[in-house]
Design an enzyme around this catalytic site. Structure first.
Site, PDB file in Angstrom:
ATOM      1  N   TRP A 144       0.829  -1.213   0.000  1.00  0.00           N
ATOM      2  CA  TRP A 144       0.000   0.000   0.000  1.00  0.00           C
ATOM      3  C   TRP A 144       0.857   1.253   0.000  1.00  0.00           C
ATOM      4  O   TRP A 144       0.341   2.352   0.131  1.00  0.00           O
ATOM      5  CB  TRP A 144      -0.935  -0.032   1.214  1.00  0.00           C
ATOM      6  CG  TRP A 144      -2.036   0.982   1.218  1.00  0.00           C
ATOM      7  CD1 TRP A 144      -2.720   1.460   0.150  1.00  0.00           C
ATOM      8  CD2 TRP A 144      -2.580   1.642   2.366  1.00  0.00           C
ATOM      9  NE1 TRP A 144      -3.670   2.359   0.558  1.00  0.00           N
ATOM     10  CE2 TRP A 144      -3.611   2.493   1.928  1.00  0.00           C
ATOM     11  CE3 TRP A 144      -2.305   1.573   3.731  1.00  0.00           C
ATOM     12  CZ2 TRP A 144      -4.361   3.273   2.795  1.00  0.00           C
ATOM     13  CZ3 TRP A 144      -3.054   2.345   4.606  1.00  0.00           C
ATOM     14  CH2 TRP A 144      -4.083   3.189   4.130  1.00  0.00           C
ATOM     15  N   ASP A 145       2.165   1.087  -0.043  1.00  0.00           N
ATOM     16  CA  ASP A 145       3.081   2.237   0.001  1.00  0.00           C
ATOM     17  C   ASP A 145       2.955   3.020   1.306  1.00  0.00           C
ATOM     18  O   ASP A 145       3.133   4.233   1.309  1.00  0.00           O
ATOM     19  CB  ASP A 145       2.778   3.250  -1.120  1.00  0.00           C
ATOM     20  CG  ASP A 145       3.157   2.733  -2.483  1.00  0.00           C
ATOM     21  OD1 ASP A 145       3.779   1.671  -2.545  1.00  0.00           O
ATOM     22  OD2 ASP A 145       2.807   3.397  -3.469  1.00  0.00           O
TER      23      ASP A 145
END
Lengths: 107, 585, 775
Positions: free
Chosen positions: A48-49
């Protein structure tokens, strides 16, 4: 996209019970390679960074890269974590550097 | 090192615990519930069951740059209800919103005291970013909260995935699940149980999906998969307003939040022709202050009408503002700053493109979720809900989820006091759940062939996207498509017995897809039932394009019959407490 | 309660006051946040000065104290006493070095010295505001020690500890106590019988009633740390019960003769053996390597006490102790490996230890000087020194005792054979101190012939039935061949292997050492002390001294309060990663039942290596919490450096900090832009502090530790280097010059070269320009 692990810097958190990136990843995506004891991301597509691993790594061995499908090479975003502040250095694809330092804890 | 998968059910180790209050999900709401429970009753054992690690789990993993609901000086709880009601198209639970709003400020001020930096203006007041919003530097806010949970002496079980409630009749007496690290089966018996697992992402295919790398380039936390809803659905809890989906205008390709820009820096949404979309076309709805579903729908309508791409216009911003804006993002979604760098984009010259996100079920933004009372009790005795998983209170956001966590803890404590006994564990149910949980692992050992969770996830997401109003269909749907979706959901649900898992991580993924299917099925029933278009953008029935107050000025609720699996959909009336026009703030 | 900090500035009789405007400084400090009082005084260390501070504390006007005066390395006791007398927690007293590192170092730049003094005071106040108080930790009162090895060193340590009230468990792997010393004929310098000394020692040890002896016992496992060791013991069967009276009837009937060594014929020794002349324990023991077992059983039948039981089995036991003294002793180097000397092959070639046996009245020849295998009288004896020593093929080191041992043995020879010819082949004779007298006597009175040369070979002349030793006499330059009936090889000492302690740090020769100059007796695992020849080759009297030293260090650890306040663990921040447990050089840090690190105050030596490596900065020594360090670093006014780059230097308190003090005292000037922070070890510097410094606009950060091989805590400097290297790589990726962070090393006398290195660093920083993080 995936956290990219610098294998020279990653020490698998040595004898620790669980490497810090493995411990922290909200998606359970970081694992230790049984062959070399270094961290890797088991599924790039599922990241999801959030950069929790990047901030947690005591050796500064992890860098988040943007999926190429969405943004171009070689942009960088690297944090430096202090006691109650953090600084981010961002380098864009033209080599332009920006730095942002701010408080992230009151104590 | 993670444990190996069991080859036989008999090999599975068990962990049995008894606690006073079990909280499922250690995100923002769960943490506040835990702290509130422990500080009100230090004598109670308070246990958090968390599928990830409490320090960075849930929506706040990468941080937050604003608290969107804080009642400032000169504002009132009533005003907040009026505003929120209008934003939600007139439909919310006023009783729940009032009780939540009464605790909002306490939760936020405490967070600050514990270490969260909140920006101040020249008078020392919280720096306003809009009528209800205040600016924070929350990149570590979840870590700060987790430290507090531990300091108060709550017990945290990290990396334990909840799979179903422990039931005594229809009464919830705890939960079951499995350890993603130790591979063990957890049977946790509790006096009261609070569910705080968040909303559901990953029901629909994101347009950023590229298979290899960017599948999770979505706005909502992709690790929130609706498990709490699914467990409630399977146990027969009443759910509300799933059809009020959360589809939001986000930055194109990155799916980043835009309130930071549009609210924080007053950047108007414009279309390809440079027209200010909200001012030009939605003046009757309030222009820039239009309800959120309007703002979600507007750029998509422009795109459909041939006036895309659309942007938030940042070209008026000064370099100092851009710097502050980037710091805001670094506090919330740091990789958006990386995204701009990877595009080599100077936002003072090029505006930021926006587009609709994939739809989510998120009770913190819309009214979807468990049907609860003011004590946050669900319709299942012993089960309380808070945060994104709880329904009826749109626009609660970070502060409201925290406040609701506290309310759920108070409800749970009161319930504990009223209990005559702690209920009986039905071992046959435990055995059945254990078999269900490990089935994909055992199938992998025995059969070796089957369906991997990722395949099924992609099938579900494609189905929902095309037939239940996904972003590729501009959120539009009709009866026929929804019925098609239901038909295939039924097939998929039947196919779950073919799921295989090669390791504990994949076993978790298998249960994530199983849970998503249960949520999707209820969602489609809700979408079918509401034969009107109340929130264009969130819920567009092309076969019923108008609002129909005669039939649907009410809540659409549902309950799955645990015995038959039938989903019954019905309505509940609206109860207005704060007078005034429900469609205007 | 907000802190009430008192800032007290000392003129140091003018040394500080002449350079700095203390009136102005104290006025400025009075306005800082948290400062409740700010004064200056001619001499704070004087009785009057101390009383001023004490009175402010007692009256409640201040509750934390900054002393701006001399270096914290001086007057330590003075101010600690003040804190105690005034009722101020010692962690609420912060020293600020305005003399050695300010006025002395910058006396020719008063304006800059003033700016630096202001910074140093602000840093002290910034650190003290969030400081916490700590009380020293007292150790438990249970006291027990395991002594491994029942030789002279082990017995001496055991006796001393037992007399001090400690319960001692003594384990000895052989059947009898006394070790090598009990097998010696005489020992120098007095040539008395070692049994005499051993008897006295043993009597005193037994009189304490605090010793449990396990013979035939080895340590098989050691867990835990100081104050909390669990030791696994394996006890071999003796086959002779305590009913044994030592009558010796069994010896008479035992059919198995046993040779004392490869070079000696069997004498009275049998497969069942008695205690010899030092009878502890008194009962015999069956050596199952040689014993024929129950098929023979003659001893069983003859024993009047019915004490022999060939069915005995081995026994395992585990005991808990607070500390361990390792006195496992030595073995002679295997002379058989020196091929050209023919040991074990040529009759009459023996080792010095063999000669000790021969010389004894209970030896195979009854103490007479005859050749053991053929009873031929010995007319000539040749000693070969350094047999297998100082030789890379064998033992590279000198065993230090062999020269004096040979001189002693020449005395044995002279005593029984006044006419015998005595020849000594040597490389160097090493007889330090009064042993020179022994050397003189041997040469002048005993007429021994010393030949400087290492023999090529020892050969057997079958015709004459003699041994021939050939060597080059390096003094005369001629080849010599000496004929002798007996050739004695002076072999060196090899430490006994103790598998359970294999992981302890050793020197290159295999001996277990502590930190030789600083804490020689304690090995790198706190609570384990090494005594006698396990540490290095030494003679009997040195062994006794080392055992006394080990006992003393051991007592200090197990009896007193810990010397340091151990690090604090903020459990709510800790994620139980275990890096501190892994990196603690003393094994002081272990997991508690909740999986959190717990520091054993007995084992902690206060190095702070745990805090240096903690990713979450949740373990710290008092004064080094992230809040205190952030307070200190944020207080630095980076704009006050007169265009000079601002440097923060973390200096090791052992060497680098006093080295810089010394440089200032000697008037070696360096830039006033160098702000030093005293840390217990370079390994105690957390990378987060360096990040803090860079993010606060400090242009460069130095970490100065001891030279890698000299670190008092072993790995401190190398750990600092690897941590800094990681950070430097990150900085490089961030396009920040990695040269801004450097690790330097300095010894305590290296003030000049440290200053030179700092100047080079500053020059480098000037070329780099301002810190890119500076807004």
């Amino acid at each position: 996209m995936p956290p990219k692990v610098n294998l020279q810097k990653c020490d698998g958190c040595r004898a620790e019970s669980e490497a810090l990136c493995v411990q922290i990843c909200p998606g359970d995506l970081m694992a230790l390679d049984e062959n070399n004891g270094k961290a890797y991301c088991r599924s790039a597509r599922d990241c999801w960074d959030c950069m929790s691993c990047v901030k947690a790594c005591p050796n500064g061995a992890i860098e988040t890269r943007l999926p190429y499908q969405l943004g171009y090479y070689p942009a960088k975003l690297i944090p430096l974590v202090g006691s109650n502040k953090i600084s981010w250095t961002v380098v864009d694809i033209h080599g332009k550097v920006e730095r942002f330092t701010f408080k992230n804890r009151n104590d | 090192m993670a444990a190996k998968l069991p080859a036989k059910l008999e090999e599975v180790g068990e962990v049995r615990l008894e606690t006073d209050i079990l909280i499922i999900g250690a995100g923002n709401a769960g943490c506040y519930a835990a702290i509130e429970a422990k500080r009100r009753r230090p004598d109670l054992r308070v246990t958090l069951m968390e599928k990830a690690h409490i320090d960075r789990s849930g929506c706040l993993a990468s941080g937050m740059d604003a608290i969107n609901t804080y009642i400032k000086k000169n504002e009132t709880v009533e005003n907040l209800v009026r505003w929120s009601r209008a934003q939600a198209g007139g439909l919310l639970r006023e009783d729940l919103t009032i009780t939540m709003a009464e605790l909002l400020n306490q939760a936020i001020e405490e967070w600050e005291e514990w270490g969260l930096p909140i920006k101040k203006d020249e008078n020392g007041e919280y720096l306003a970013r809009g009528r209800w919003d205040i600016a924070i530097q929350g990149s570590e806010m979840k870590v700060i909260l987790a430290e507090k949970v531990r300091e108060y002496g709550c017990e945290v079980l990290n990396r334990v995935v909840a799979t179903n409630y422990l039931l005594d009749g229809d009464r919830v007496i705890g939960a079951m699940g499995f350890g993603v690290r130790d591979g063990k089966f957890y049977i946790i018996k509790a006096g009261a149980t609070i569910v705080a697992t968040g909303g559901a992402a990953g029901l629909y295919k994101p347009y950023t999906n590229d298979g290899v790398d960017s599948h999770h380039q979505i706005w909502y936390c992709p690790f929130n998969v609706g498990t709490g809803y699914a467990m409630g659905i399977r146990a027969g809890a009443e759910m509300t307003t799933f059809e009020m989906r959360w589809c939001a205008v986000r930055t194109k390709d990155f799916n980043g939040p835009i309130d930071t820009i549009s609210v924080g820096y007053k950047a108007p949404m414009i279309n390809a022709k440079g027209e200010k979309i909200l001012a030009k076309r939605y003046a009757h709805m309030g222009g820039d202050a239009s309800p959120r579903f309007v703002r979600a729908n507007a750029p998509m309508e422009e795109w459909l009408a041939g006036r895309g791409p659309c942007y938030v216009d940042t070209r008026h911003m000064t370099p100092e503002q851009v710097k502050t804006l980037k710091i805001d993002y670094l506090n919330e979604r740091p990789s958006f700053v990386l995204f701009l760098a990877a595009r080599g984009q100077d936002i003072t010259r090029e505006p930021i493109e926006v587009y609709g996100s994939d739809p989510y079920i998120v009770g913190g933004h819309t009214a979807s979720g468990y049907w609860i009372d003011v004590k946050r009790a669900t319709t299942l005795p012993g089960l309380f809900a808070c945060g994104d998983v709880a329904g009826g209170v749109p626009n609660k956001f970070v502060g409201g989820c925290a406040a609701e966590g506290m309310l759920a803890a108070r409800g749970a404590i009161e319930y504990l006091g009223s209990l005559a006994d702690r209920g009986q564990v039905d071992e046959s149910l435990v055995a059945a759940e254990k078999a269900r949980v490990y089935a994909p692992a055992i199938r992998q050992v025995r059969e070796g062939d089957g369906v991997i969770p990722r395949e099924m996830e992609e099938r579900l997401q494609r189905l929902m996207d095309e037939y239940a109003g996904g972003v590729h269909q501009f959120y539009r749907m009709n009866r026929e498509r929804l019925e098609y979706a239901l038909k295939h959901l039924a097939i998929l649900k039947d196919q779950t017995r073919y799921l295989v898992a090669h390791d504990l991580h994949e076993l978790m993924e298998a249960h994530e897809i199983i849970d998503r299917l249960d949520v999707a099925e209820v969602l489609v029933h809700h979408l079918l039932f509401r034969e009107e278009t109340r929130w264009p953008g969130w819920q567009n029935r092309v076969d019923f394009p108008e609002r129909d107050d005669t039939r649907f000025d009410c809540f659409v609720n549902s309950r799955r019959n645990p015995q038959t699996g039938e989903i019954e959909v019905f309505t509940r009336p609206y109860e207005q407490i704060i007078p005034g026009d429900r469609y205007r703030p | 309660m907000p802190p009430k900090i008192g800032v007290y500035l000392c003129h140091c009789y003018g040394e500080i006051g002449k350079i700095l405007d203390l009136e102005k400084l104290s006025q400025q400090a009075g306005k800082w946040r948290g400062v409740a009082a700010s004064i200056h005084y001619p001499a704070l260390c004087s009785a009057d000065g101390l009383e001023i501070i004490a009175e402010d504390v007692r009256q409640g006007r201040v509750d934390r104290v900054v002393v701006g005066a001399c270096s914290p390395a001086v007057h330590r006791d003075t101010f600690l006493r003040l804190a105690r007398q005034a009722g101020l927690n010692e962690h609420f007293l912060e020293r600020c070095n305005l003399r050695e590192q300010c006025t002395r170092a910058h006396r020719d730049q008063p304006a800059l010295a003033m700016a630096k003094a202001r910074n140093l005071l602000k840093m002290a106040v910034g650190r003290l505001s969030p400081a916490e108080s700590f009380e020293p930790v007292s150790s438990s009162t249970s006291r027990s020690v395991l002594v491994v090895g029942g030789g002279i060193a082990g017995l001496t340590a055991a006796e001393n500890l037992a007399r001090a009230g400690v319960n001692v468990t003594l384990v000895e792997k052989s059947p009898f106590l006394g070790g090598k010393v009990a097998r010696l004929h005489r020992y120098y310098p007095r040539f008395c019988s070692p049994r005499c000394g051993l008897e006295v020692l043993m009597a005193r040890l037994l009189a304490t009633g605090r010793v449990t002896v396990h013979t035939l016992t080895e340590v098989t496992g050691v867990r835990g740390t100081a104050g909390n060791f669990m030791v696994e013991l394996l006890k071999q069967p003796r086959y002779v019960k305590d009913a044994c009276t030592g009558c010796g009837a069994c010896l008479e009937v035992c059919p198995v003769e046993v040779a004392p060594s490869a070079a000696l014929p069997p004498g009275r020794q049998r497969a069942i053996e008695g205690p010899g002349l030092f009878p502890y324990p008194l009962n015999y023991a069956v050596n199952r390597v040689f014993c024929r077992g129950k098929s023979c059983s003659r001893c069983v039948e003859v024993c009047p006490a019915g004490a022999i039981d060939l069915d005995q089995e081995e026994d395992r036991l585990s005991i808990g102790v607070d500390a361990i003294i390792l006195a496992a002793g030595w073995e002679p180097y295997d002379a058989g490996r020196i091929n050209n000397y023919g040991y074990g092959r040529l009759p009459g070639v023996i080792t010095s230890m063999d000669l000790e046996v021969l010389a004894r009245p209970d030896g195979p020849t009854g103490g007479q000087l005859i050749r053991p295998h053929d009873k031929k009288p010995v007319r000539r004896v040749a000693f070969i020194q350094c047999a297998g020593s100082r030789d890379k093929q064998h033992l590279a080191y000198c065993s230090s005792v062999c020269c004096a041992a040979t001189l002693k043995q020449i005395d044995y020879v002279r005593a029984v054979a006044p006419e015998a010819g005595i020849f000594v082949f040597y490389m160097d004779i090493r007889t330090p101190g009064n042993l020179e007298e022994l050397y003189r006597r041997t040469r002048e009175e005993h007429g021994a012939v010393f030949i400087r040369g290492n023999p090529y070979a020892v050969e057997w002349d079958p015709g004459a039935e003699e041994l021939v030793v050939t060597a080059d006499d390096t003094l005369s330059g001629s080849r010599v061949a000496v004929r002798a009936e007996l050739v004695v090889l002076a072999t060196g000492m090899v430490p006994c292997a103790v598998p359970a302690f294999e992981r302890l740090e050793k020197d290159t020769t295999g001996f277990i050492t502590g930190h030789l100059p600083c804490s020689p007796m304690e090995v790198r695992r706190a609570g384990i002390y090494v005594a006698g020849c396990a540490q290095e080759p030494m003679d009997v009297s040195t062994s006794v001294k080392s055992a006394l030293a080990a006992a003393a260090e051991c007592l200090a650890t197990i009896q007193n309060q810990s010397v340091v306040v151990p690090p604090v663990v903020e459990r709510h921040k800790c994620d139980r990663c275990g890096r501190c447990v892994e990196e603690c050089p003393y094994g002081a840090c272990s997991f508690d039942t909740g999986g959190y690190p717990a520091v054993n105050p007995l084992a902690c030596r206060g190095c702070g290596i745990c805090q240096g490596g903690c990713p979450l900065r949740c373990i710290y020594l008092p004064g080094f919490s992230s809040r205190e360090m952030a307070g200190l670093i944020e207080a630095v006014d980076t704009g006050s450096m007169d265009e000079q780059p601002c440097v923060l230097a973390f200096l090791c308190a052992n060497d680098a900090y006093p080295a810089l003090d010394l440089a200032g005292t000697r008037g070696t000037s360096y830039g006033a832009n160098i702000l030093a922070v005293r840390v217990p070890c370079a390994g105690a510097v957390n990378a987060g502090w360096i990040n803090d410094a860079l993010l606060s606009g400090i242009d460069g950060v130095l970490v100065v530790g001891c030279r890698t091989t000299e670190c008092h805590y072993g790995r401190g400097t190398s750990l600092a280097e690897s941590r800094v290297n990681n950070l430097r790589e990150t900085l490089q990726r961030m396009l920040v010059e990695p040269e801004r962070v450097q690790v330097l090393t300095a010894g305590i006398e290296d003030g000049q070269s440290l200053v030179a290195a700092i100047k080079r660093f500053v020059k480098q920083l000037q070329e780099l320009g301002p810190n890119p993080f500076k807004e």
